[in-house]
Design a protein around this motif. Sequence first.
Motif, PDB file in Angstrom:
ATOM      1  N   VAL A 276       0.840  -1.217   0.000  1.00  0.00           N
ATOM      2  CA  VAL A 276       0.000   0.000   0.000  1.00  0.00           C
ATOM      3  C   VAL A 276       0.866   1.254   0.000  1.00  0.00           C
ATOM      4  N   LEU A 277       1.936   1.223   0.810  1.00  0.00           N
ATOM      5  CA  LEU A 277       2.831   2.391   0.845  1.00  0.00           C
ATOM      6  C   LEU A 277       3.448   2.661  -0.530  1.00  0.00           C
ATOM      7  N   TYR A 278       3.888   1.586  -1.210  1.00  0.00           N
ATOM      8  CA  TYR A 278       4.500   1.759  -2.526  1.00  0.00           C
ATOM      9  C   TYR A 278       3.489   2.241  -3.562  1.00  0.00           C
ATOM     10  N   LEU A 279       2.233   1.770  -3.457  1.00  0.00           N
ATOM     11  CA  LEU A 279       1.198   2.225  -4.386  1.00  0.00           C
ATOM     12  C   LEU A 279       0.922   3.717  -4.207  1.00  0.00           C
ATOM     13  N   ILE A 280       0.781   4.128  -2.941  1.00  0.00           N
ATOM     14  CA  ILE A 280       0.542   5.548  -2.679  1.00  0.00           C
ATOM     15  C   ILE A 280       1.744   6.376  -3.125  1.00  0.00           C
ATOM     16  N   SER A 281       2.939   5.842  -2.881  1.00  0.00           N
ATOM     17  CA  SER A 281       4.152   6.536  -3.315  1.00  0.00           C
ATOM     18  C   SER A 281       4.190   6.690  -4.833  1.00  0.00           C
ATOM     19  N   GLY A 282       3.777   5.633  -5.554  1.00  0.00           N
ATOM     20  CA  GLY A 282       3.746   5.709  -7.014  1.00  0.00           C
ATOM     21  C   GLY A 282       2.773   6.758  -7.517  1.00  0.00           C
ATOM     22  N   VAL A 283       1.576   6.829  -6.889  1.00  0.00           N
ATOM     23  CA  VAL A 283       0.590   7.848  -7.282  1.00  0.00           C
ATOM     24  C   VAL A 283       1.133   9.249  -7.029  1.00  0.00           C
ATOM     25  N   ALA A 284       1.745   9.433  -5.868  1.00  0.00           N
ATOM     26  CA  ALA A 284       2.306  10.750  -5.537  1.00  0.00           C
ATOM     27  C   ALA A 284       3.411  11.130  -6.525  1.00  0.00           C
ATOM     28  N   SER A 285       4.246  10.164  -6.898  1.00  0.00           N
ATOM     29  CA  SER A 285       5.316  10.439  -7.860  1.00  0.00           C
ATOM     30  C   SER A 285       4.750  10.774  -9.227  1.00  0.00           C
ATOM     31  N   TYR A 286       3.655  10.103  -9.616  1.00  0.00           N
ATOM     32  CA  TYR A 286       3.021  10.410 -10.905  1.00  0.00           C
ATOM     33  C   TYR A 286       2.484  11.840 -10.920  1.00  0.00           C
ATOM     34  N   VAL A 287       1.780  12.218  -9.852  1.00  0.00           N
ATOM     35  CA  VAL A 287       1.234  13.581  -9.771  1.00  0.00           C
ATOM     36  C   VAL A 287       2.376  14.603  -9.788  1.00  0.00           C
ATOM     37  N   GLN A 288       3.443  14.277  -9.038  1.00  0.00           N
ATOM     38  CA  GLN A 288       4.585  15.191  -9.004  1.00  0.00           C
ATOM     39  C   GLN A 288       5.181  15.378 -10.395  1.00  0.00           C
ATOM     40  N   ALA A 289       5.375  14.278 -11.139  1.00  0.00           N
ATOM     41  CA  ALA A 289       5.949  14.368 -12.483  1.00  0.00           C
ATOM     42  C   ALA A 289       5.030  15.144 -13.421  1.00  0.00           C
ATOM     43  N   TYR A 290       3.722  14.914 -13.316  1.00  0.00           N
ATOM     44  CA  TYR A 290       2.755  15.606 -14.186  1.00  0.00           C
ATOM     45  C   TYR A 290       2.787  17.113 -13.938  1.00  0.00           C
ATOM     46  N   VAL A 291       2.716  17.511 -12.683  1.00  0.00           N
ATOM     47  CA  VAL A 291       2.695  18.935 -12.345  1.00  0.00           C
ATOM     48  C   VAL A 291       4.014  19.599 -12.720  1.00  0.00           C
ATOM     49  N   LEU A 292       5.119  18.910 -12.461  1.00  0.00           N
ATOM     50  CA  LEU A 292       6.428  19.499 -12.753  1.00  0.00           C
ATOM     51  C   LEU A 292       6.638  19.646 -14.258  1.00  0.00           C
ATOM     52  N   ASN A 293       6.244  18.641 -15.029  1.00  0.00           N
ATOM     53  CA  ASN A 293       6.380  18.743 -16.478  1.00  0.00           C
ATOM     54  C   ASN A 293       5.491  19.842 -17.043  1.00  0.00           C
ATOM     55  N   ASP A 294       4.311  20.008 -16.456  1.00  0.00           N
ATOM     56  CA  ASP A 294       3.439  21.106 -16.873  1.00  0.00           C
ATOM     57  C   ASP A 294       4.104  22.459 -16.599  1.00  0.00           C
ATOM     58  N   ALA A 295       4.744  22.575 -15.441  1.00  0.00           N
ATOM     59  CA  ALA A 295       5.447  23.817 -15.108  1.00  0.00           C
ATOM     60  C   ALA A 295       6.591  24.080 -16.087  1.00  0.00           C
ATOM     61  N   VAL A 296       7.326  23.014 -16.433  1.00  0.00           N
ATOM     62  CA  VAL A 296       8.451  23.167 -17.371  1.00  0.00           C
ATOM     63  C   VAL A 296       7.948  23.610 -18.740  1.00  0.00           C
ATOM     64  N   GLN A 297       6.904  22.951 -19.237  1.00  0.00           N
ATOM     65  CA  GLN A 297       6.412  23.292 -20.570  1.00  0.00           C
ATOM     66  C   GLN A 297       5.798  24.692 -20.603  1.00  0.00           C
ATOM     67  N   GLN A 298       5.161  25.103 -19.508  1.00  0.00           N
ATOM     68  CA  GLN A 298       4.654  26.473 -19.445  1.00  0.00           C
ATOM     69  C   GLN A 298       5.812  27.465 -19.486  1.00  0.00           C
ATOM     70  N   SER A 299       6.912  27.136 -18.823  1.00  0.00           N
ATOM     71  CA  SER A 299       8.084  28.016 -18.830  1.00  0.00           C
ATOM     72  C   SER A 299       8.709  28.079 -20.216  1.00  0.00           C
ATOM     73  N   ILE A 300       8.790  26.942 -20.897  1.00  0.00           N
ATOM     74  CA  ILE A 300       9.343  26.932 -22.255  1.00  0.00           C
ATOM     75  C   ILE A 300       8.424  27.696 -23.202  1.00  0.00           C
ATOM     76  N   LEU A 301       7.113  27.556 -23.007  1.00  0.00           N
ATOM     77  CA  LEU A 301       6.165  28.336 -23.807  1.00  0.00           C
ATOM     78  C   LEU A 301       6.427  29.823 -23.637  1.00  0.00           C
ATOM     79  N   THR A 302       6.615  30.242 -22.388  1.00  0.00           N
ATOM     80  CA  THR A 302       6.915  31.652 -22.112  1.00  0.00           C
ATOM     81  C   THR A 302       8.245  32.062 -22.725  1.00  0.00           C
ATOM     82  N   MET A 303       9.241  31.169 -22.650  1.00  0.00           N
ATOM     83  CA  MET A 303      10.547  31.484 -23.234  1.00  0.00           C
ATOM     84  C   MET A 303      10.436  31.685 -24.743  1.00  0.00           C
ATOM     85  N   ARG A 304       9.688  30.809 -25.406  1.00  0.00           N
ATOM     86  CA  ARG A 304       9.501  30.972 -26.856  1.00  0.00           C
ATOM     87  C   ARG A 304       8.789  32.290 -27.162  1.00  0.00           C
TER      88      ARG A 304
END
Length: 656
Positions: free
Chosen positions: A145-173
């Motif tokens: 259960v701990l690993y499953l919750i950890s995996g979900v949290a890591s997925y959300v973290q990667a999604y939000v962080l990649n969104d932040a990166v792409q928004q920054s690159i959009l602004t840079m362009r």
Amino acid sequence: MSQKDQAPIKANKRPEDAPQRSGGPGHGPMVAPGEKAANFRTSLKRLLHELRPQRVRIIIAIMFGVAGVTLSVVGPKILGQATTMLLAGFLGKQFSPNMTREQVIEAVQSQGNGDLADLLRSMDFVPGQGVDFNAIGMILLTVLVLYLISGVASYVQAYVLNDAVQQSILTMRQKVSAKIDRLPLSYFDNQPRGELLSRVTNDIDNVSQTLQQTLSQLLNSLLMVVGVLAMMFWISPTLALVALVSVPVAMVMVSIIGKRSQVLFKANWKSTGDLNAHIEEAYTGHSLVKVFGRQKEVAAQFEKRNQELYTAAFGSQFISGLMMPIMMLVGNLNYVVIAVIGGLRVASGTMTIGDVQAFIQYSRQFTQPLTQVASMANLMQSGVASAERVFELMDADEMTPEPGGSLPEVRGHVTFSDVDFSYSPDKPLINDLDLEALPGQTVAIVGPTGAGKTTLVNLLMRFYDLDGGAITMDGVDIATVPRADVRRNIGMVLQDTWLFGGTIRDNIAYGRPGASEEDIIRAATATFVDRFVHSLPEGYDTVIDEEGSNISAGEKQLVTIARAFLADPALLILDEATSSVDTRTELLVQQAMSALRHGRTSFVIAHRLSTIRDADLILVMEQGAIVEQGTHDELLAAGGAYHDLYQSQFSAAVTT
């Protein structure tokens, strides 16, 4: 002032020994791209600053990252308890249930088996009782259960962080695009187009890829190092200190390799820009290359630049690629030391076997993020090298700020007063130039190549700013109003045609967005585009390809003239507008130009003097100076520079 009272035009006070400079753009010295390499730390800090507007998303990502890593690092400790319970049950099964735990340990010790006695003292076992699989099952379920919750949290973290990166690159362009709009024409004169395109496309894409691939992993690696280190100190401070020995070794390796690879990555992306510039130039002029039989020379230049790119790319990748095996070696040595020391501590009873198992897992988890950071340094070095090149573009000198004035309704009264201009400070081109064009006049500008004809209209269009003097339009200094206001009132037809990929109708309508179909047809008919359009399969809906090769050069020029006609400007600039049309079409275009020029102030740059005989005023320029002015008949009668130009065109050479 009436049109008869034409303002006198002073001869320029120009030094006789002033060097010539071509009147058109694109003749400046070639500037080597990226010749100043920014400091790595400064560029990295600035690149991270681009992420600052996304700090809310990044904070959310960090929170989910902390949660995911925390749950992940707790898992091995709990699994260690299961291992200890499994061994305790196996050993407890070997002894009589009639004995107590203390009696078993004393009996083992009395038999001279001190190591086993020490091991039993570190374990909680019940003599005669086997493995409690229910308890172990609950532990395994909890870890799952701990690993499953950890995996979900890591997925959300990667999604939000990649969104932040792409928004920054959009602004840079967006910033780069806006920056290009603010750059003066002189910047583009001194930059190879392929090199500039490489910065705008390849380098920004590389920055995007670098941030997307490294930022999430870097955040997870740092959090993992902190979490694992905390668990290691909790289990055994002594073993934790042993594991920390690998950190300074890793930092020294990363520092040494990083400094070397950064230089090579900079050279790598510079070579990429040079190669792109060469390919773009060779492709654009491929017909000319074939005509002059220069394929071998072009291929040789390509091979040279390609080899330079190969050398830089191989060197950068090889040097940075050393990080991974070196870090793996450090990690494996660390693993061996911990396994040996841990085994001795289990044998002495100072640690449980489950804690040693957990610690070995933590040691692998501890070196793995360090290895990932080292491997990501490869991408980071490359990304920061590209970011440096993008920042060089963003830091380039811009045009002077736009003023807040406005132009009244333009009638076309244009004056040049004491105008000074030079493309290079040490090579003056125009000095103290004065001229006046009255509303409705056609002013023709003639002279040899490099005399400054195109420069004159470029100054009127505010493509370049003056070094001195002023240009006024209906009494308003054009330097005091936004450039867009000036250009909105000017139509321009260049010698080099420019058509975009689209229909003929779209290309004509580009002159006035929102124009009706009737207006487009009227402009096409007046400029004789309508005559050849009906011979095309799709008529006005014929799509012009990227090179405009499905219509002739003369037809392309007619489309650009129709575009200017549709714009209905107050001022008109024709820069060798009929140079690409045949003699018969030229006569038709001249009729269209006469209608277009009617009621408008027109500046006509011409080498073919037959096209400007009816001009109200002809200016003859040499080396940035107006040396003669007058009508066609007046200048011929004067027998000066214009007479010589005219005779050179219309007098047949006599051969004996």
